[in-house]
Write an enzyme that holds these catalytic residues in place. Structure first.
Site, PDB file in Angstrom:
ATOM      1  N   ALA A 250      35.716  50.279  43.170  1.00 53.01           N
ATOM      2  CA  ALA A 250      35.841  49.932  41.752  1.00 53.01           C
ATOM      3  C   ALA A 250      37.079  50.523  41.094  1.00 53.01           C
ATOM      4  CB  ALA A 250      34.591  50.373  41.006  1.00 53.01           C
ATOM      5  N   GLY A 253      38.033  50.336  37.240  1.00 56.50           N
ATOM      6  CA  GLY A 253      37.058  49.373  36.747  1.00 56.50           C
ATOM      7  C   GLY A 253      37.539  48.092  36.116  1.00 56.50           C
ATOM      8  N   CYS A 371      46.209  44.075  46.455  1.00 61.27           N
ATOM      9  CA  CYS A 371      47.411  43.778  45.657  1.00 61.27           C
ATOM     10  C   CYS A 371      48.622  43.923  46.575  1.00 61.27           C
ATOM     11  CB  CYS A 371      47.507  44.677  44.429  1.00 61.27           C
ATOM     12  SG  CYS A 371      47.461  46.450  44.764  1.00 61.27           S
TER      13      CYS A 371
END
Length: 419
Positions: A250, A253, A371
């Site tokens: 996470a 978040g 990413c």
């Protein structure tokens, strides 16, 4: 026009340059330190320091090459600063610094004078900035291993990738649909002087860089700052209100909050991360966004995952990666990334897939994302996992290269566990 006075130049000399050139600190921490300890600086002062710091880090190897200096040598710093100010101000055109610029620089570096020799060095460096003789690692201002690896990995996309990765990153916002609508958010922010362009039904791009964190809308939790392509990840999991969902990596978040919006704050999301600092930040963001269907857990051992075996309908794994898709936001990473880092990250990604995938029920969906733009972390990783686990199949694959307008570089693959 960029102009730096003595207080800002003094900070650059005494607090910033060593950290930025040695790689001992991230730009954002340097700027936080600068602005936190100099609250009397105005908007222009802050913008000037920010522009100079980002230019210096984004282009430090190219700057060193064109000036033919060692950036770790403090004696080179006034010349480096003068050159960088000139490049930022004129966007590469041969524009001379004003007498006032030299006077301010001399207040901090008394031995630096506006001589014909200095002016000649600056003009020569500007000419060399576009030299065909420049090696590609210097042109892209990245480590030599990374330059060679990215060329072999990206092939015909390599040049465009580096062109965009060395540009300033746009800022994107995502509407918190639990509290407002996109049209209402736009109206609210424009009343605060924030200029926006809609990029999706819930997303916006800032027309120019502005501090959105001081707006009443931010304090009320009406939006999150989230990259445009990052906003496309969570919907790919195809979750519905009432489901049990785990966000296994996470972080702070951003995607957890998006998942909660997609579930209309219903059902249960278990957000996990091994970093206590990120967990603390996530809790703050959840409170500000007024989210109450997320439970936060600090992962410390594998026992937690074993206790949750086959208990979730959907799983998001936004795994640790090289961050190659977000170099323009974190230019420091271009210099430290090496083959050993890549191999370690690939191993970590494989380990996370292996262990976390067991929390899904038969028929459950797993969304793997990074990413990164490198295949070894993306499709190659997923193909190897599926080859080793015949109960899993690839349902969808998406990837995005960094774009000047729509977002950073991301990869996502949706897998389904058979019944």
């Amino acid at each position: 026009m960029l102009f730096l006075h003595r207080p800002q130049l003094l900070f650059i000399k005494e607090r910033a340059l060593n950290d930025l050139f040695s790689g001992e600190s991230y730009i954002r921490f340097v700027l936080e330190k600068a602005f936190g300890s100099n609250r009397n600086w105005g908007k222009r002062d802050r913008a000037a320091v920010s522009s100079l710091c980002y230019f210096l880090v984004r282009w430090k190897l190219r700057i060193g090459w064109v000036l033919e200096v060692n950036l770790s040598d403090p004696k080179s710093w006034p010349l480096v600063v003068a050159f960088s100010m000139r490049m930022i101000r004129s966007e590469g055109a041969s524009q001379e610094l004003h007498r006032a610029d030299y006077e301010e620089i001399q207040k901090v570096w008394p031995h630096f004078e506006a001589t014909k020799e200095i002016e000649s060095k600056l003009r020569s460096a500007i000419s060399r900035w576009t030299s065909d003789e420049m090696p590609t690692w210097a042109r892209h201002s990245c480590g030599q291993w990374l330059d060679e690896f990215s060329q072999s990995s990206l092939k015909d996309k390599y040049t465009k990738f580096w062109e965009i990765s060395n540009q300033e990153a746009p800022v994107f916002l995502r509407t918190n649909t639990a509290l407002t609508t996109a049209p209402e958010l736009q109206q609210n922010l424009e009343a605060s002087g924030i200029s926006l362009d809609p990029v999706s039904e819930i997303g916006f791009r800032l027309k120019r860089r502005q501090n959105v964190f001081v707006t009443p809308a931010f304090k009320a939790g009406l939006f999150e700052v989230q990259d445009g392509h990052s906003q496309l990840i969570a919907p790919l999991l195809e979750i519905k209100p009432g489901m049990r969902v785990m966000d296994g990596c996470a972080g702070a978040g951003g995607k957890t909050l998006h998942l909660s919006n997609l579930m209309k704050n219903q059902g249960k999301i278990l957000a996990c991360d091994p970093s206590k600092n990120k967990i603390a930040e996530l809790k703050l963001r959840l409170r500000r966004a007024k989210v109450d269907n997320v439970e936060v857990h600090h992962i410390e051992d594998e026992g937690f995952l074993k206790r949750h075996r086959e208990r979730f309908d959907a799983l998001l794994l936004d795994v640790p990666c090289t961050g190659s898709g977000v170099f323009r936001r974190n230019p420091e990473a271009k210099y430290s990334l090496c083959q050993e880092d890549l191999e370690r990250l690939i191993s970590t990604q494989r380990d996370i897939l292996e262990k976390y995938s067991k929390v899904l029920k038969p028929g459950g969906k797993l969304l793997y994302s990074t990413c990164s733009v490198f295949d070894k972390e993306n499709l190659a990783q997923i193909n190897e996992f599926v080859d080793d686990h015949p109960e899993w199949s690839i349902d969808l694959v998406e990837s995005w290269l960094p774009s000047p307008y729509s977002g950073d570089g991301f990869f996502a693959a949706r897998l389904i566990r058979s019944n």
